[in-house]
Design a protein around this motif. Structure first.
Motif, PDB file in Angstrom:
ATOM      1  N   TRP A 253       0.827  -1.208   0.000  1.00 20.14           N
ATOM      2  CA  TRP A 253       0.000   0.000   0.000  1.00 20.14           C
ATOM      3  C   TRP A 253       0.865   1.263   0.000  1.00 20.14           C
ATOM      4  O   TRP A 253       0.622   2.195  -0.772  1.00 20.14           O
ATOM      5  N   ASN A 254       1.872   1.289   0.863  1.00 15.61           N
ATOM      6  CA  ASN A 254       2.739   2.469   0.948  1.00 15.61           C
ATOM      7  C   ASN A 254       3.490   2.700  -0.357  1.00 15.61           C
ATOM      8  O   ASN A 254       3.640   3.840  -0.817  1.00 15.61           O
ATOM      9  N   GLY A 255       3.947   1.584  -0.969  1.00 19.13           N
ATOM     10  CA  GLY A 255       4.649   1.718  -2.250  1.00 19.13           C
ATOM     11  C   GLY A 255       3.739   2.250  -3.337  1.00 19.13           C
ATOM     12  O   GLY A 255       4.109   3.169  -4.085  1.00 19.13           O
ATOM     13  N   ALA A 256       2.531   1.692  -3.418  1.00 18.61           N
ATOM     14  CA  ALA A 256       1.578   2.152  -4.435  1.00 18.61           C
ATOM     15  C   ALA A 256       1.211   3.613  -4.219  1.00 18.61           C
ATOM     16  O   ALA A 256       1.129   4.397  -5.173  1.00 18.61           O
ATOM     17  N   LYS A 257       0.998   4.007  -2.957  1.00 19.63           N
ATOM     18  CA  LYS A 257       0.630   5.396  -2.647  1.00 19.63           C
ATOM     19  C   LYS A 257       1.770   6.350  -2.978  1.00 19.63           C
ATOM     20  O   LYS A 257       1.560   7.441  -3.552  1.00 19.63           O
ATOM     21  N   LYS A 258       2.996   5.944  -2.658  1.00 23.46           N
ATOM     22  CA  LYS A 258       4.167   6.794  -2.925  1.00 23.46           C
ATOM     23  C   LYS A 258       4.306   7.063  -4.423  1.00 23.46           C
ATOM     24  O   LYS A 258       4.481   8.217  -4.847  1.00 23.46           O
ATOM     25  N   ALA A 260       2.019   6.713  -6.721  1.00 26.03           N
ATOM     26  CA  ALA A 260       0.847   7.437  -7.227  1.00 26.03           C
ATOM     27  C   ALA A 260       0.995   8.930  -6.969  1.00 26.03           C
ATOM     28  O   ALA A 260       0.668   9.758  -7.839  1.00 26.03           O
ATOM     29  N   ASP A 261       1.499   9.292  -5.784  1.00 27.49           N
ATOM     30  CA  ASP A 261       1.715  10.710  -5.465  1.00 27.49           C
ATOM     31  C   ASP A 261       2.756  11.321  -6.403  1.00 27.49           C
ATOM     32  O   ASP A 261       2.586  12.457  -6.881  1.00 27.49           O
ATOM     33  N   GLU A 262       3.835  10.584  -6.656  1.00 28.34           N
ATOM     34  CA  GLU A 262       4.864  11.067  -7.586  1.00 28.34           C
ATOM     35  C   GLU A 262       4.280  11.285  -8.973  1.00 28.34           C
ATOM     36  O   GLU A 262       4.570  12.292  -9.635  1.00 28.34           O
ATOM     37  N   TYR A 263       3.465  10.338  -9.399  1.00 29.43           N
ATOM     38  CA  TYR A 263       2.895  10.409 -10.749  1.00 29.43           C
ATOM     39  C   TYR A 263       1.940  11.588 -10.878  1.00 29.43           C
ATOM     40  O   TYR A 263       1.995  12.340 -11.858  1.00 29.43           O
ATOM     41  N   GLY A 269       7.266  13.850 -16.002  1.00 28.43           N
ATOM     42  CA  GLY A 269       8.553  13.643 -15.348  1.00 28.43           C
ATOM     43  C   GLY A 269       8.683  12.239 -14.783  1.00 28.43           C
ATOM     44  O   GLY A 269       9.756  11.635 -14.846  1.00 28.43           O
ATOM     45  N   PHE A 270       7.605  11.719 -14.249  1.00 27.37           N
ATOM     46  CA  PHE A 270       7.612  10.358 -13.706  1.00 27.37           C
ATOM     47  C   PHE A 270       7.965   9.355 -14.788  1.00 27.37           C
ATOM     48  O   PHE A 270       8.845   8.505 -14.609  1.00 27.37           O
ATOM     49  N   ILE A 271       7.305   9.460 -15.947  1.00 25.02           N
ATOM     50  CA  ILE A 271       7.543   8.513 -17.037  1.00 25.02           C
ATOM     51  C   ILE A 271       8.942   8.689 -17.611  1.00 25.02           C
ATOM     52  O   ILE A 271       9.617   7.716 -17.948  1.00 25.02           O
ATOM     53  N   ARG A 272       9.397   9.927 -17.682  1.00 22.47           N
ATOM     54  CA  ARG A 272      10.707  10.201 -18.276  1.00 22.47           C
ATOM     55  C   ARG A 272      11.842   9.697 -17.399  1.00 22.47           C
ATOM     56  O   ARG A 272      12.854   9.180 -17.897  1.00 22.47           O
ATOM     57  N   ASN A 273      11.679   9.806 -16.083  1.00 19.80           N
ATOM     58  CA  ASN A 273      12.775   9.489 -15.160  1.00 19.80           C
ATOM     59  C   ASN A 273      12.818   8.024 -14.724  1.00 19.80           C
ATOM     60  O   ASN A 273      13.857   7.533 -14.301  1.00 19.80           O
ATOM     61  N   LYS A 274      11.685   7.329 -14.791  1.00 16.48           N
ATOM     62  CA  LYS A 274      11.656   5.930 -14.377  1.00 16.48           C
ATOM     63  C   LYS A 274      12.181   5.035 -15.492  1.00 16.48           C
ATOM     64  O   LYS A 274      11.722   5.127 -16.630  1.00 16.48           O
ATOM     65  N   LYS A 275      13.125   4.192 -15.169  1.00 10.12           N
ATOM     66  CA  LYS A 275      13.691   3.285 -16.168  1.00 10.12           C
ATOM     67  C   LYS A 275      13.629   1.846 -15.657  1.00 10.12           C
ATOM     68  O   LYS A 275      13.773   1.591 -14.467  1.00 10.12           O
ATOM     69  N   PHE A 276      13.439   0.930 -16.586  1.00 11.84           N
ATOM     70  CA  PHE A 276      13.366  -0.488 -16.246  1.00 11.84           C
ATOM     71  C   PHE A 276      14.744  -0.988 -15.799  1.00 11.84           C
ATOM     72  O   PHE A 276      15.751  -0.582 -16.394  1.00 11.84           O
ATOM     73  N   PRO A 277      14.840  -1.847 -14.743  1.00 14.78           N
ATOM     74  CA  PRO A 277      13.731  -2.491 -14.010  1.00 14.78           C
ATOM     75  C   PRO A 277      13.079  -1.555 -13.003  1.00 14.78           C
ATOM     76  O   PRO A 277      13.741  -0.706 -12.402  1.00 14.78           O
ATOM     77  N   LEU A 285       1.895   2.175 -13.706  1.00 15.11           N
ATOM     78  CA  LEU A 285       1.621   3.581 -14.016  1.00 15.11           C
ATOM     79  C   LEU A 285       2.122   3.954 -15.408  1.00 15.11           C
ATOM     80  O   LEU A 285       1.452   4.680 -16.145  1.00 15.11           O
ATOM     81  N   VAL A 286       3.299   3.450 -15.771  1.00 13.96           N
ATOM     82  CA  VAL A 286       3.825   3.740 -17.114  1.00 13.96           C
ATOM     83  C   VAL A 286       2.980   3.049 -18.174  1.00 13.96           C
ATOM     84  O   VAL A 286       2.618   3.653 -19.196  1.00 13.96           O
ATOM     85  N   MET A 287       2.633   1.778 -17.940  1.00 19.01           N
ATOM     86  CA  MET A 287       1.813   1.039 -18.906  1.00 19.01           C
ATOM     87  C   MET A 287       0.441   1.664 -19.067  1.00 19.01           C
ATOM     88  O   MET A 287      -0.096   1.766 -20.173  1.00 19.01           O
ATOM     89  N   TRP A 288      -0.142   2.111 -17.954  1.00 21.64           N
ATOM     90  CA  TRP A 288      -1.472   2.738 -18.042  1.00 21.64           C
ATOM     91  C   TRP A 288      -1.404   4.048 -18.824  1.00 21.64           C
ATOM     92  O   TRP A 288      -2.327   4.381 -19.560  1.00 21.64           O
ATOM     93  N   SER A 289      -0.315   4.778 -18.642  1.00 22.60           N
ATOM     94  CA  SER A 289      -0.145   6.039 -19.377  1.00 22.60           C
ATOM     95  C   SER A 289      -0.065   5.778 -20.873  1.00 22.60           C
ATOM     96  O   SER A 289      -0.704   6.473 -21.675  1.00 22.60           O
ATOM     97  N   ALA A 290       0.738   4.768 -21.244  1.00 21.45           N
ATOM     98  CA  ALA A 290       0.852   4.420 -22.667  1.00 21.45           C
ATOM     99  C   ALA A 290      -0.493   3.931 -23.207  1.00 21.45           C
ATOM    100  O   ALA A 290      -0.909   4.300 -24.306  1.00 21.45           O
ATOM    101  N   ALA A 291      -1.185   3.111 -22.415  1.00 19.14           N
ATOM    102  CA  ALA A 291      -2.484   2.580 -22.843  1.00 19.14           C
ATOM    103  C   ALA A 291      -3.505   3.697 -23.022  1.00 19.14           C
ATOM    104  O   ALA A 291      -4.324   3.663 -23.943  1.00 19.14           O
ATOM    105  N   TYR A 292      -3.446   4.706 -22.128  1.00 18.99           N
ATOM    106  CA  TYR A 292      -4.380   5.831 -22.248  1.00 18.99           C
ATOM    107  C   TYR A 292      -4.135   6.599 -23.546  1.00 18.99           C
ATOM    108  O   TYR A 292      -5.086   7.013 -24.226  1.00 18.99           O
TER     109      TYR A 292
END
Length: 333
Positions: A253-258, A260-263, A269-277, A285-292
């Protein structure tokens, strides 16, 4: 009348076997559907069955027909054919349950089939976890999540266990001889333990919601609407407490909330700065953004079998090239 009674036993036995093997060997469901064909023809011929479609099965069939229609727009015939195979349940289950018996079906065997199947699922989970523990260095984590629930996804398994748990007490309440109170308590403890070991946040929320609704209905019919209303006010606090004081759920829950707040504060910026893995929450969050973005550009769909190609292109545009190589899909958006 005697023939009808005999056919009813065969039909109940078929449903019991279907539910049992659905738990243990889900890949055999297609064979089980084929086995139902002669049973259905015989039942209709002898007028034990009537074919009757309801609105929910109709909607599932229409969804499958939409998948089939959109194959005309595919650029990947082989992938589109696989989709039609994967989604056959949208067609087969509505057909199966549209054969309505003209008589009251004895539900004891089907219920027993599901409960026994789930118990075997628990046993299979412990066997798989023990083998993992012996062969790897994962230790206690071998008994958690997908290593414990290796036949089905942990979220699905949790739903199966929850349904079986409720059916245990339904069987006890209906005074089925094979489910005395002491056995119901013992089997319930096994299922509750297995639900906990699955460690699925979505599955746990389903379990808590199912229990909450059950308690709400019980309070309403036994003690009236005011007590039920009070329970509605208190139950969110109970859910909060469960998440707060269960370490694994609290961590998820804490991870998901953290994330989500960043996003929300800076989506680009969230999508640009987050890199796999990335963590599961970040990937979603990245997949949902692309899907949207895909949905915005193709509101009528991209064509059956084309979604992987299109999503890959959009992820590359978002500079998520490594994530694009994973071929993930945003199925739980």
């Amino acid at each position: 009348m005697e023939n009808s009674h005999s056919f009813g036993k065969w039909y109940s036995a078929y449903l019991a076997l279907f539910l049992l093997l659905l738990m243990l060997a889900p890949k055999l469901t297609a064979v089980l559907f084929l086995a139902f064909v002669p049973l259905a023809f015989f039942g209709i011929k002898q007028k034990y069955f009537q074919f009757k479609l309801h609105i929910v099965p109709i909607l599932f069939v229409l969804t499958y027909l939409m998948y089939a229609f959109y194959t005309t727009f595919t650029r990947h015939g082989d992938i589109a054919a696989n989709y039609l195979e994967y989604k056959l349940s949208f067609l087969l289950f509505p057909i199966l349950f549209s054969f309505v018996p003209r008589y009251k079906v004895n539900v004891q065997l089907p219920i027993l089939g599901l409960i026994v199947g789930c118990l075997y699922l628990v046993i299979a989970g412990f066997i798989g976890s023990y083998m993992c523990d012996c062969r790897t260095v994962y230790g206690i984590s071998c008994y958690l999540s997908s290593r414990f629930s290796w036949i089905h996804h942990p979220s699905y398994t949790t739903v199966y266990y929850t349904c079986a748990l409720f059916l245990v007490w339904y069987s006890n309440r209906m005074r089925f001889k094979w489910m005395p109170t002491w056995l119901a308590i013992f089997v319930s403890l096994i299922f509750v333990l297995a639900i906990g070991l699955c460690m699925s946040l979505a599955g746990m929320l389903f379990f808590v919601l199912a229990c909450a609704v059950c308690i709400l209905v019980l309070l309403y019919y036994r003690w009236g609407k005011w007590l039920a209303l009070g329970y509605l006010v208190v139950s969110p606090l109970l859910l909060f407490g469960l998440i707060k004081f269960t370490p694994q759920l609290q961590s998820e829950w804490n991870g998901a909330k953290k994330y989500a707040d960043e996003y929300v504060s800076d989506p680009e910026g969230f999508i640009r700065n987050k890199k796999f893995p990335m963590s599961g929450s970040e990937v979603r969050l990245v997949m949902w953004s692309a899907a949207y973005k895909v949905f915005s550009d193709y509101p009528l769909g991209v064509g059956t079998g084309n979604v992987d190609e299109v999503l890959t292109n959009y992820l590359n545009q978002l500079d998520q090239r490594e994530l694009a190589k994973q071929n993930y899909n945003p199925h739980n958006q």
